[in-house]
Structures are given as C-alpha cells and as structure tokens.
Design an enzyme around this catalytic site. Structure first.
Site, PDB file in Angstrom:
ATOM      1  CD  GLU A 110       4.413 -11.744   0.664  1.00 27.02           C
ATOM      2  OE1 GLU A 110       3.244 -11.817   0.203  1.00 27.02           O
ATOM      3  OE2 GLU A 110       4.719 -12.191   1.767  1.00 27.02           O
ATOM      4  CD  GLU A 130       1.113  -8.029   3.195  1.00 23.78           C
ATOM      5  OE1 GLU A 130       1.695  -6.977   3.492  1.00 23.78           O
ATOM      6  OE2 GLU A 130       1.487  -8.772   2.272  1.00 23.78           O
TER       7      GLU A 130
HETATM    8  N1  T1G Z   1      -8.050  -8.107  -3.444  1.00 22.98           N
HETATM    9  C1  T1G Z   1      -9.316  -8.042  -3.912  1.00 22.98           C
HETATM   10  N2  T1G Z   1      -9.884  -6.911  -4.392  1.00 22.98           N
HETATM   11  C2  T1G Z   1      -9.127  -5.799  -4.391  1.00 22.98           C
HETATM   12  C3  T1G Z   1      -7.793  -5.790  -3.902  1.00 22.98           C
HETATM   13  C4  T1G Z   1      -7.256  -7.010  -3.411  1.00 22.98           C
HETATM   14  N3  T1G Z   1      -6.007  -7.097  -2.970  1.00 22.98           N
HETATM   15  N4  T1G Z   1      -7.323  -4.517  -4.021  1.00 22.98           N
HETATM   16  C5  T1G Z   1      -8.306  -3.782  -4.562  1.00 22.98           C
HETATM   17  N5  T1G Z   1      -9.383  -4.542  -4.783  1.00 22.98           N
HETATM   18  C6  T1G Z   1     -10.639  -4.108  -5.390  1.00 22.98           C
HETATM   19  C7  T1G Z   1     -11.329  -3.036  -4.574  1.00 22.98           C
HETATM   20  O1  T1G Z   1     -12.134  -3.629  -3.577  1.00 22.98           O
HETATM   21  C8  T1G Z   1     -12.149  -2.324  -5.630  1.00 22.98           C
HETATM   22  O2  T1G Z   1     -13.271  -3.157  -5.912  1.00 22.98           O
HETATM   23  C9  T1G Z   1     -11.251  -2.393  -6.871  1.00 22.98           C
HETATM   24  O3  T1G Z   1     -10.346  -3.487  -6.634  1.00 22.98           O
HETATM   25  C10 T1G Z   1     -10.452  -1.117  -7.085  1.00 22.98           C
HETATM   26  O4  T1G Z   1      -9.745  -0.894  -5.862  1.00 22.98           O
HETATM   27  C11 T1G Z   1      -0.159 -12.817   0.091  1.00 22.98           C
HETATM   28  C12 T1G Z   1      -1.672 -12.020   2.278  1.00 22.98           C
HETATM   29  C13 T1G Z   1      -4.168  -1.319  -5.092  1.00 22.98           C
HETATM   30  C14 T1G Z   1      -3.864   0.937  -4.046  1.00 22.98           C
HETATM   31  O5  T1G Z   1      -3.764  -4.680   0.768  1.00 22.98           O
HETATM   32  O6  T1G Z   1      -4.575  -0.753  -1.583  1.00 22.98           O
HETATM   33  O7  T1G Z   1      -1.206  -9.810  -0.361  1.00 22.98           O
HETATM   34  O8  T1G Z   1     -15.056  -1.521  -5.239  1.00 22.98           O
HETATM   35  O9  T1G Z   1     -10.931   1.282  -5.409  1.00 22.98           O
HETATM   36  O10 T1G Z   1      -8.130   3.432  -5.373  1.00 22.98           O
HETATM   37  O11 T1G Z   1       1.248 -12.112   1.821  1.00 22.98           O
HETATM   38  O12 T1G Z   1      -6.914  -1.162  -4.124  1.00 22.98           O
HETATM   39  O13 T1G Z   1     -14.378  -1.735  -7.644  1.00 22.98           O
HETATM   40  O14 T1G Z   1     -15.616  -3.610  -6.499  1.00 22.98           O
HETATM   41  O15 T1G Z   1      -8.954   0.536  -4.012  1.00 22.98           O
HETATM   42  O16 T1G Z   1      -6.955   2.627  -7.495  1.00 22.98           O
HETATM   43  C15 T1G Z   1      -2.288  -6.931   0.219  1.00 22.98           C
HETATM   44  C16 T1G Z   1      -5.231  -3.446  -1.318  1.00 22.98           C
HETATM   45  C17 T1G Z   1      -3.307  -8.005   0.248  1.00 22.98           C
HETATM   46  C18 T1G Z   1      -3.773  -3.861  -1.451  1.00 22.98           C
HETATM   47  C19 T1G Z   1      -5.633   0.568  -5.776  1.00 22.98           C
HETATM   48  N6  T1G Z   1      -2.661  -5.899  -0.735  1.00 22.98           N
HETATM   49  N7  T1G Z   1      -5.656  -2.579  -2.390  1.00 22.98           N
HETATM   50  O17 T1G Z   1      -6.393   1.642  -5.264  1.00 22.98           O
HETATM   51  O18 T1G Z   1      -8.620   1.220  -6.422  1.00 22.98           O
HETATM   52  S1  T1G Z   1      -2.904  -9.265   1.449  1.00 22.98           S
HETATM   53  C20 T1G Z   1      -3.410  -4.840  -0.364  1.00 22.98           C
HETATM   54  C21 T1G Z   1      -5.299  -1.264  -2.402  1.00 22.98           C
HETATM   55  C22 T1G Z   1      -1.561 -10.039   0.764  1.00 22.98           C
HETATM   56  C23 T1G Z   1       0.307 -11.651   0.895  1.00 22.98           C
HETATM   57  C24 T1G Z   1      -0.823 -10.995   1.658  1.00 22.98           C
HETATM   58  C25 T1G Z   1      -5.870  -0.440  -3.531  1.00 22.98           C
HETATM   59  C26 T1G Z   1      -4.860  -0.081  -4.605  1.00 22.98           C
HETATM   60  P1  T1G Z   1     -14.671  -2.470  -6.348  1.00 22.98           P
HETATM   61  P2  T1G Z   1      -9.622   0.598  -5.322  1.00 22.98           P
HETATM   62  P3  T1G Z   1      -7.536   2.330  -6.177  1.00 22.98           P
END
Ligand code: T1G
Length: 708
Positions: A110, A130
């Site tokens: 976004e 999402e």
């Molecule tokens: N927020 C907070 N923590 C996050 C995070 C996030 N979005 N994404 C990952 N982490 C943490 C995860 O818990 C882990 O923590 C560490 O980072 C490494 O992640 C506004 C409302 C990007 C593909 O859904 O898909 O945006 O265990 O082990 O395998 O409209 O993380 O080390 O303590 O997964 O390399 C939308 C979610 C949010 C992306 C990387 N975004 N993340 O994978 O590492 S809603 C997502 C992922 C939003 C808007 C809306 C994956 C990754 P810890 P990891 P990875």
C-alpha cells in the site's frame, strides 16, 4: 528523524530508508518518520525526487501485526493513521520512487502504491496477504491495486492473499521497472529520469477500473471461488466487496467503504484466531530448554528406509528441499512401486502447475533408489518409514546403528510406537528422534517431532530447524502413545462413532463437523485413511482396555466385514470407481442392529451436540496432554490441529476455540457428558482448574512450558 526512518540525499535525490528489522513492519514511528521525510523533501528546493527503500532484507512487509491487539482492545495510542500518510506521499510535489526488494506485503504494498513509481528487483514479491490474518487491506490497497493492476488481478490478490513475483507485477502494471544489480543505484537513476516531470497519482488513474458489464462476472466468479476455497471465512468476501467499491464509488468513498469492512474484520473472532495462528506458526519453533545458539548438525545427505506411501512421500520432501536422498526397499518390486508413485506424484504436481517439469527433473536426479545400505554411511540423517511394527523397527534401527556414521540422526516416522523403545535398539539413543509426517507426506505441512528421553538438544534443534527447510511446520511433542495429534484424534473419532451408534446418521455427524469448519467429517476421514488402520492398532492394545468401559464398535464391525473404506470401495460410505462417496443405507441398518443388540438407546441428536461431543473430546484430551507436558503450549496443539487435521484456521485451533467459547462453559458441558456417558468424559484436571479460576489455556502457556 527517528532512527527507524533515515533521510539522506544523493545529489538532488532524497533517499528515505526504513530500518525496522527484521521485516520493516510499519510499527509506531515508521509511518510518522515517512510523513516527516516527505514534508522535509517538499520544503527542500535542492530535492528533485525521492527514493523510498527498505533497509536489510526486505521492503516494508506490512503493518505491525502486534499492534492489532492494542487497537481491538482500545489501547492503541492514536498513531498517525496509514491512509493519511499515504495521501501525503501521493500529494508530494516531488515524485517518490518506491524501490522494492524482498517482500512488499500488506501495508508495504500500500505504501508502494501511494508512490508515483515502483521499481523492483526480479524475484521479489508483492502481495496483500491480509485475508490470511482474517482482515483486508486497510490503507486503500483495495482502491489503488485495481487502478494499477486492473480488476481481475486485484480481486485475486486481495481475496486470495497470495503474493506474486515482481516479474508478474511488472506485466500487470504494479511495478514500472525491474532493476538488475544494485537496487538503490537503479532506483536513483530512475528517479533522475522522472525528476521534474508530472508524476501520476495512483488514485487518479481510473483507466483500468473497467465497466460494470466487464466487472460483474469477475466479482461473481471471485465470490463463488472464495465460498469454496475459503469456506466459512468472512475476510475474502469483504475484500471482494472493497475492490468492487473501487469500481462503483469515488476513491474517497471507496476508501471509506474499505475502512468499514476492514474494521469489521479486525474486530472479528476470526481475525483474532488467525493472528493467533500466524504467531503460533512461529512460536512452536521456540523450545524453552533448547537455546537458539544450539549447534546444528548439517543435513546435506539423507536416506529413507521404506518406499511405501509414507517412505516415498518423505523421500520427495528431502528431494524437494534440494537434499540428495537414498530410498531403500527390501525387494525390487516394492522399490519400483515406490519410484513409480513418486513419478506419478510429480506428474500431478506439474499438471496442477505446482512444479515445473525442470524442477521435477532436477528433484528426481536427487533420489537414488537402492536395495542395500550402500551409501548410508554418508547420510547425515536417515528416516525409517517401514511397517508400523515394533519388532521390525527395532531390527532396522539395529542395522542403521551398524552402518551409519557417528552423529547421523536416526529418525522414525512411527505414528504411535514408543521412540525410547526404538532407540534402545541402538548404541546411540541420543541420535534417535521421531519425525512423524502426515499423509500425504509431500503435501501436509505438519511434522510432529517426537523427543525421546535421550534425544540430544543438537538433534532436536537440527530437526526443528530442518522442518522449515523441508516446508513443514515442526512441532516438538512428547513420547506418549499417539504423541499429540493422534492421541487427541482417538477420542474425537470415538465420539463420532458413538454418535452414530446412538442414532445420528453417518452423514449428519460428518456434515455437522464439516459445517463447523473441519476439512472433512471424521467418518469420511476414516474411510480415506482406511478404517483398518485404527482397527489393527485397537486390536494390538485390546488387552489394555478397561473392562466395562464402552468401546466404539460400529467401525470395527465394518472392518470385520472387510469394509475398510475407500480402498475397499465401502466403509461408512459406498464409493464408485472414482472414489466418489454416496450414503449407504445398509450401514444405517447394520448400525441400528448392532446398537440395539448392545442396548444403546436410539435418539434424535442435534448438530450442536455432535460438534460439542467431538470438539470437546479434542479439548479435554488436549488439556491432559498439556498438563502431562507432552505439548509445550496450548498453541502447539492448535498448530498441530490446523496443519495436520484440517481444523479451521479461522477458529484458531481446538484450544483457542475452547478459550473463545469460555472454559467454564466447556467444562460444564464436559461435566454433562460425564453424567450421561460415564468416566470417558471425566474432565481433565487442568480444564477443571482453569475453568474454576476463570483462566484460559493461553494463560497456562505463559506459566508452564513443559521441558520434556
Ligand atoms: N508484524 C509484526 N511482526 C512480524 C510481521 C508483521 N507484519 N511479519 C513478520 N513478523 C515477525 C515474525 O513474527 C517473526 O518474529 C519475525 O518477524 C520474522 O518473521 C496496513 C493491515 C515477511 C514473508 O501479513 O509473511 O499490513 O518469531 O519468521 O520467514 O492494510 O514474516 O522472530 O519473534 O515470518 O523470513 C500484512 C506477515 C500485515 C506479512 C518474512 N503483512 N509476515 O518471512 O520471517 S496486515 C503480512 C510474513 C497489513 C495493511 C494491513 C513473513 C515474511 P519472531 P518470519 P520469514
């Protein structure tokens, strides 16, 4: 400037760098830092254009999911809301070029779409995932994405939630240029090219919004697909509605519609459950008594003993991860069958577009079928997937002990047998572990990693780490009978058979659980796996059954008749040559006869009772497992049931679901069943304790993480 967002310049080009490791989430301070930078560059006459880039391994990967709990619990300090920041980017008088590498997901995409241009490294990914969190894009993603990529792609990405590669994004119009080599350099060069020229605002680009006639079939098909593939979930339908708003309302109105739908989803039980699962998928990798820096054993060469359904599937798992793997059988015919099954599975994956032919050809080269242990001396890890009998497994482990190199990991795929007893057949019990795959092993994500008494921390840490490389969710479990998943599945299936014996029809039981959200009803699952599997195990343990305790008999009676399920063309259901199920009136007649002979009163049974009897049987056994320490946390059980047993992700898993219902209510219901059905329903002490204390299983997580 907060150190989360840095502003530097390169000869008239501003560089805004996000530094919020590990994934540059839009945590508090990041949106503010971006807004501040945009303001600064617009006040600085020396700046002609700007590049916004992520520091470290990725662009912005989305909103900070940890913040959602604060919003839904009303604690959220009024951080600058993202849509406002995005408008400031879009209204910047100096054009902003977004430079994407890694994953621009959710709020990250976004932000990128509020930019005037987007450049990206090939192989990076963009997406609106999402819906996998039970929400929808909340910062105009459903309004800007159709304007860049068109309706069909936008609906697919917002409702399906799957990312696409930047190569495809470039074709769609989301990315303006792919940058080979140094991304920042390429982005700055691109910024110099467009500096001083009029920059398009995404929100004003309406040429791809289509006409109602063009769009109607797209939305209808999307709604239909979501109803099937994301059954029971509210967010995909909301995402489609939001994208449709982009085609019917102004940008501002469309953003309002999106915001309302976003908030509805954010405050839903489904979203809370799915966010719990998102973090749970990662939590299970953390083992309290095994430090993160535990030495890992390199696993560069593998071997599998057994080329049956499981052995072949496990062989594919290692090959798919790029690990050369030997697959051993005892006779050529069995080995050939195993290789043929592997080839057939790969062919199906190519047909379905899951793998390319080239990928498959490379993987097949990594598999070496063999009738001997030649080469096993080089294997770093051997997985035994032979027939489920203790004598045979001990014989194999004795042989492996003799042929394998010191330090090799010896794993068993047993689904019920005692890992310690298997380990006793070797001189190296510290190298023995259970790695319980779920059929089909090359598809199901769950991997139960069974800790034996002597299993070393290095072997456990290695298997936990390897599971991610194998594309699995590894969950550490203790060495009780059935470990965690199958131990809980036993009372779940038992109750489903009891219900049929008490007068519920086969299809009523299955459809009640299917409507609850299970991928399949329990009886249909039995027919799929083979009713004889459980039947043989129950016969092996018949001597352990307490006299006078009711035993589910209808399923075993069907087995006595040779009705094992799909593989014999009939079980609980009848099956045609394509394994399509139809209700079998003969089963209803037989069950009624058996129940009458056993003196089981027949009665009308509601779908609610069916669900409570089956799901609370899971919860009650899960509570026992937690208390005995065979699972580390309640969330581990949730992750096991979602990834291995088709429990609906939008209900968060059996333990999360029980917490959401309220443990007092669950406990009272279990007490009712105890009064009606006797000691099989004795409430687990932990369930009683937490219910009486007004606590949850999640509370138990925090205080007790079992050590073995
Ligand atoms: N927020 C907070 N923590 C996050 C995070 C996030 N979005 N994404 C990952 N982490 C943490 C995860 O818990 C882990 O923590 C560490 O980072 C490494 O992640 C506004 C409302 C990007 C593909 O859904 O898909 O945006 O265990 O082990 O395998 O409209 O993380 O080390 O303590 O997964 O390399 C939308 C979610 C949010 C992306 C990387 N975004 N993340 O994978 O590492 S809603 C997502 C992922 C939003 C808007 C809306 C994956 C990754 P810890 P990891 P990875």
């Amino acid at each position: 400037m907060s150190d989360l967002v840095q502003l530097t310049t390169d000869n008239g080009i501003a560089i805004i760098t996000i530094n919020n490791p590990p994934v540059n989430a839009l945590s508090p301070g990041v949106p503010e830092g971006i807004a501040e930078s945009i303001e600064k560059i617009n006040q600085d006459p020396s700046i002609q254009a700007a590049v916004l880039i992520g520091g470290g391994r990725t662009f912005i990967a989305g909103a900070d999911i940890k913040e959602f709990g604060k919003i839904t619990s009303g604690k959220n300090a009024g951080t600058l809301d993202l849509p406002t920041v995005l408008l400031r980017i879009e209204d910047s008088r100096k054009p902003v070029v977004m430079a994407i590498h890694g994953t621009a997901f959710g709020g990250g995409l976004e932000v990128a779409m509020a930019g005037h241009y987007r450049v990206a490294t090939p192989g990076a990914q963009v997406g609106q995932p999402e819906v996998k969190l039970g929400i929808i894009p909340g910062a105009a993603g459903t309004q800007r994405l159709p304007r860049l990529a068109g309706i069909a792609a936008a609906v697919e990405m917002c409702a399906g939630g799957n990312p696409i590669k930047t190569e495809e994004a470039a074709k769609l119009g989301i990315v303006d240029r792919l940058i080979e080599g140094d991304l920042l350099k390429g982005a700055i060069a691109f910024a110099r090219e467009i500096a001083g020229k009029s920059a398009p605002k995404t929100r004003d680009r309406n040429e791809k919004l289509g006409t109602p006639e063009q769009n109607a079939p797209i939305f209808a098909a999307a709604r239909d697909a979501a109803r099937k593939k994301q059954r029971g979930m509210m967010a995909p339908q909301a995402a489609i509605e939001a994208v449709e708003a982009a085609t019917k309302q102004s940008f501002e109105e469309g953003c309002k519609t999106e915001r309302e739908l976003f908030m509805d989803c954010l405050f839903s039980d489904q979203s809370k459950a799915m966010i719990h699962v998102f973090f749970g998928d990662r939590e299970v990798a953390k083992i309290p008594d095994i430090p993160k820096e535990t030495q890992l054993i390199p696993v560069n060469r593998a071997a599998v003993v057994g080329a049956g359904t499981m052995g072949g599937g496990i062989t594919m798992v290692f090959a798919n991860a790029g690990i050369p793997v030997l697959m051993k059988e005892t006779d050529q015919a069995a080995l050939d069958r195993g290789m043929n099954n592997i080839r057939k599975n790969y062919e199906t994956s190519v047909k379905r577009g899951r793998f390319t032919q080239q990928f498959v050809d490379e993987r097949l080269k990594l598999i070496t079928p063999t009738l001997t242990y030649d080469g096993f001396e080089n294997a770093d890890m051997v997985t035994e997937a032979a027939f489920e009998g203790m004598a045979l497994k001990k014989q194999i482990f004795g042989e492996l002990d003799r042929v394998c190199k010191p330090g090799a990991i010896l794993a068993s795929n047993t689904s019920t047998l005692n890992i310690d007893e298997i380990a006793s057949a070797t001189s190296r019990p510290q190298n023995v572990i259970g790695t319980h795959y779920f059929s089909p092993a090359n598809v199901m994500r769950l991997l139960e990693i069974v800790r034996g008494k002597a299993t070393s921390k290095e072997v456990i840490a290695t298997c936990m780490n390897l599971s991610k490389k194998l594309g699995k969710v590894g969950v550490l479990v203790g060495n009780c009978r059935g470990f965690v998943g199958n131990r809980m599945f036993h009372p779940y299936v038992r109750e489903s058979v009891f219900l049929v014996e008490e007068g519920a029809s086969v299809e009523a039981v299955d459809s009640a659980l299917y409507d609850f959200g299970m991928a399949m009803g329990p009886l249909a699952v039995g027919d799929l796996a083979g009713l004889d599997v459980g039947w043989r195990i129950r016969k092996e343990y018949r001597h352990l059954e307490k006299p006078g305790i009711r035993v589910a008999m209808a399923g075993d009676n069907l087995c006595e008749m040779g009705r094992y399920g799909q593989k014999t063309g009939a079980g609980w259901y009848k099956y045609d040559e394509n394994r399509r199920a139809t209700n079998d009136p003969e089963v209803a007649t037989l069950v009624k006869k058996w129940a009458t002979e056993a003196g089981i009163k027949q009665r009308q049974i509601s779908p609610e009772e069916i669900v409570d009897r089956c799901v609370y049987a899971l919860v009650n056994e899960g509570a026992r497992i937690l208390e005995e320490g065979y699972a580390l946390r309640a969330v581990d059980i949730d992750i096991i049931y979602i990834n291995g047993y088709g429990f609906p992700v939008y209900r968060g898993g059996p333990m999360w679901y029980a917490d959401a219902v309220g443990l007092k209510k669950v406990y009272d219901r279990v007490r009712e069943f105890e009064q009606q059905h006797g000691e099989l329903w004795e409430p687990a002490p932990l369930l009683k304790q937490l219910a009486e204390q007004g606590k949850t299983f999640a509370d138990f997580n925090k205080q007790h993480t079992a050590t073995a």
